[in-house]
Design an enzyme around this catalytic site. Sequence first.
Site, mmCIF file in Angstrom:
data_model
loop_
_atom_site.group_PDB
_atom_site.id
_atom_site.type_symbol
_atom_site.label_atom_id
_atom_site.label_comp_id
_atom_site.label_asym_id
_atom_site.label_seq_id
_atom_site.Cartn_x
_atom_site.Cartn_y
_atom_site.Cartn_z
ATOM 1 N N ARG A 35 36.291 65.863 44.694
ATOM 2 C CA ARG A 35 35.079 64.822 45.065
ATOM 3 C C ARG A 35 34.992 64.786 46.631
ATOM 4 O O ARG A 35 33.586 64.656 47.239
ATOM 5 C CB ARG A 35 35.193 63.473 44.234
ATOM 6 N N LYS A 197 36.322 63.095 21.155
ATOM 7 C CA LYS A 197 35.528 62.435 20.535
ATOM 8 C C LYS A 197 33.950 62.987 20.492
ATOM 9 O O LYS A 197 33.521 63.557 21.511
ATOM 10 C CB LYS A 197 35.429 60.891 21.271
ATOM 11 N N GLY A 353 34.405 65.792 34.178
ATOM 12 C CA GLY A 353 35.415 65.233 33.322
ATOM 13 C C GLY A 353 36.510 66.128 33.296
ATOM 14 O O GLY A 353 36.933 66.895 34.135
ATOM 15 N N GLY A 376 30.976 60.840 33.292
ATOM 16 C CA GLY A 376 29.812 60.082 32.366
ATOM 17 C C GLY A 376 28.357 60.595 32.945
ATOM 18 O O GLY A 376 27.350 60.464 32.573
#
Length: 395
Positions: A35, A197, A353, A376
Amino acid sequence: MIRVLHSFDLKKKRVLMRVDFNVPIENDRVVDSFRIQSAIPSIKECLDAGSSIVLMSHLGRPNGKINEKFSLVPVGETLSDILEIPIKFSHDCISEDAINVTIGLHPGEVHLLENLRFHSEETNNIPEFAGKLARHGQIYVNDAFGTAHRSHASNVGVTEHFIEKGMGYLMEKELQYLLERFKEPKHPLLLILGGAKISGKLHLIDRFLDDADTILIGGGMAFTFLKALGVDVGQSIVDSKMVFSARKILARARRKRVKVVFPVDFVVAETIEKPKEIKTVAFDSIPDSFMGLDIGTETVNIFSDYILGAGTILWNGPMGVFEKKEFENGTKAISKMLSLAYDKGIDTIVGGGESAAAVKIFGMNEKMTHVSTGGGASLELLSGNTLPALEALGK
Ligand code: 3PG
Ligand code: MG
């Protein structure tokens, strides 16, 4: 329209730049500088154009309290190493001292502010706090894509104080690949989904059911789908609240003629930690006391054919528990196949992610069309949602 960095006259100006330096730190050292590296083009552009820069970011979730564990000092060291210049650092982002350091900056100098989230006013987007942050700059640039799905003082509230405001190169690049590229993707459009998920990815799936030709499903979420299809999955994780949604997704996929492909074999064990026995079994032969922890080689072969035959690929979510050597093969093999696809001219886009972390661990991040810096935020954008930080810049 949102202004872009190269449209500003930056000479002798003080630029206040929101970056996402929320990076993993271990023993006071940055362990993954992706990042930070990704923000360098915007920082360099400002420095080369003769402006001074004040950088602000959050790190972790200190919940409004000063906590050394979440200090940006190690980030400052890494940044200074990358830029090869000393940088100034302030321990409180809104103190008079910090403002004075900013006012004293010369062209070409960098001032990094301590973690914004040491003040609860940041996440609560309190106007007074945003006003104090705004004192640091004459031009506001937001290059913090990873935080763009949040409405905080440093990326939303602060924008009201600037006439001259816009987005940096990283933000532009993320929009180009995660938004523009999917408006007219090269077909076949392949979505590779994984991770534990389904719940966080429902909107993403919904949206891609309109556009994708094929969806490959691996990772933990495969078991919820298999359960919905009536397959016995042993001790594998199943999101029982999502079984019904999984069934609905499959029905929609059939109507939309989107092909959904599941693993045909899994690497299974009784425990994740120190497993006594690890074996590969067919998807419908997982023994009662075992759980699936990775996709098997047969599945890798099938998935690979789809990958190499695609026009555009979006990958979101690992194929197994890749943090463990025993269960990394599937994710590693898919990373490798994507890099081969990239070599063939196929657009390979990795949502941020966990899958971004995986391609970095396996050394494939340079061999992708784009690896997002946002977790996100990339999910929101790819799902077709607007990002508050971008909306604020457009006002
Ligand atoms: C991230 O890593 O997801 C971003 O930096 C945002 O952090 P947050 O999820 O704590 O708001
Ligand atoms: Mg997050």
